[in-house]
Design a protein around this motif. Sequence first.
Motif, PDB file in Angstrom:
ATOM      1  N   TRP A 156      -5.919  -4.758   4.408  1.00 38.89           N
ATOM      2  CA  TRP A 156      -7.631  -4.810   4.024  1.00 38.89           C
ATOM      3  C   TRP A 156      -8.547  -3.761   4.369  1.00 38.89           C
ATOM      4  N   LEU A 157      -8.614  -3.104   3.635  1.00 37.64           N
ATOM      5  CA  LEU A 157      -9.354  -1.697   4.198  1.00 37.64           C
ATOM      6  C   LEU A 157     -11.101  -2.336   3.645  1.00 37.64           C
ATOM      7  N   HIS A 158     -11.897  -2.663   4.674  1.00 34.98           N
ATOM      8  CA  HIS A 158     -13.069  -2.800   4.303  1.00 34.98           C
ATOM      9  C   HIS A 158     -14.292  -2.104   4.943  1.00 34.98           C
ATOM     10  N   VAL A 204     -15.779   0.135  10.019  1.00 37.82           N
ATOM     11  CA  VAL A 204     -14.555  -0.244   9.093  1.00 37.82           C
ATOM     12  C   VAL A 204     -14.521  -1.981  10.454  1.00 37.82           C
ATOM     13  N   ALA A 262      -5.839   2.296  -1.046  1.00 37.91           N
ATOM     14  CA  ALA A 262      -6.542   2.491  -0.434  1.00 37.91           C
ATOM     15  C   ALA A 262      -5.504   3.537   0.652  1.00 37.91           C
ATOM     16  N   CYS A 312      -2.494   0.599   2.095  1.00 31.15           N
ATOM     17  CA  CYS A 312      -4.391  -0.003   2.439  1.00 31.15           C
ATOM     18  C   CYS A 312      -4.717  -0.183   1.062  1.00 31.15           C
ATOM     19  N   TYR A 313      -5.636  -1.820   0.811  1.00 28.56           N
ATOM     20  CA  TYR A 313      -6.502  -1.792  -0.622  1.00 28.56           C
ATOM     21  C   TYR A 313      -7.484  -2.177   0.340  1.00 28.56           C
ATOM     22  N   THR A 314      -8.703  -1.920  -0.884  1.00 31.17           N
ATOM     23  CA  THR A 314      -9.877  -2.277  -0.559  1.00 31.17           C
ATOM     24  C   THR A 314      -9.940  -3.757  -1.410  1.00 31.17           C
ATOM     25  N   GLU A 355     -13.421  -6.257  -3.378  1.00 36.34           N
ATOM     26  CA  GLU A 355     -14.192  -7.517  -2.930  1.00 36.34           C
ATOM     27  C   GLU A 355     -14.178  -8.693  -2.375  1.00 36.34           C
ATOM     28  N   LEU A 392     -10.359   7.698   6.938  1.00 36.29           N
ATOM     29  CA  LEU A 392     -12.005   7.317   6.779  1.00 36.29           C
ATOM     30  C   LEU A 392     -13.323   8.052   7.805  1.00 36.29           C
ATOM     31  N   ARG A 432     -16.524   7.873   5.461  1.00 36.94           N
ATOM     32  CA  ARG A 432     -17.085   6.592   5.441  1.00 36.94           C
ATOM     33  C   ARG A 432     -16.404   6.163   6.662  1.00 36.94           C
TER      34      ARG A 432
END
Length: 130
Positions: A7-9, A15, A63, A83-85, A87, A123, A128
């Motif tokens: 999870w790329l948050h 991050v 991501a 990787c995924y973004t 919510e 990033l 980011r």
Amino acid sequence: MIDKIAWLHAVDGRVLSTRSRGKDVYYLPGGKREPGESDTETLVREIREELDVEITPASIAPAGVFEAEAHGHAAGTLVRMTCYTAEYTGTPAASSEIEEIAWLTYADRDRVSAVDKLIFDHLHETGRLG
């Protein structure tokens, strides 16, 4: 090849990263899929286990895929981090094997695994990660 889902948050130039018990570097939260699991199922399960939050499946977006030498494994062992973004609902908290969570910036790059260094570079290059 170690195949992991992460999870790329990233929020406000930082991050979310995790450090497992007994480890000396930080990683993006996530882990290996169980037999028969999709990437989405793996991401939802791993983040629930590690951070005690619920990923919203409909919000999951790719991501990037990153590969590097696996930290703490025999030389030549590679890890592929998909990787995924996404919510989520809840408040991230260290759970299961996670000893600590941290919001890291590019200045913390030397505190993360080799594959995470590539992610931090990406990033940072895309604005980011501060």
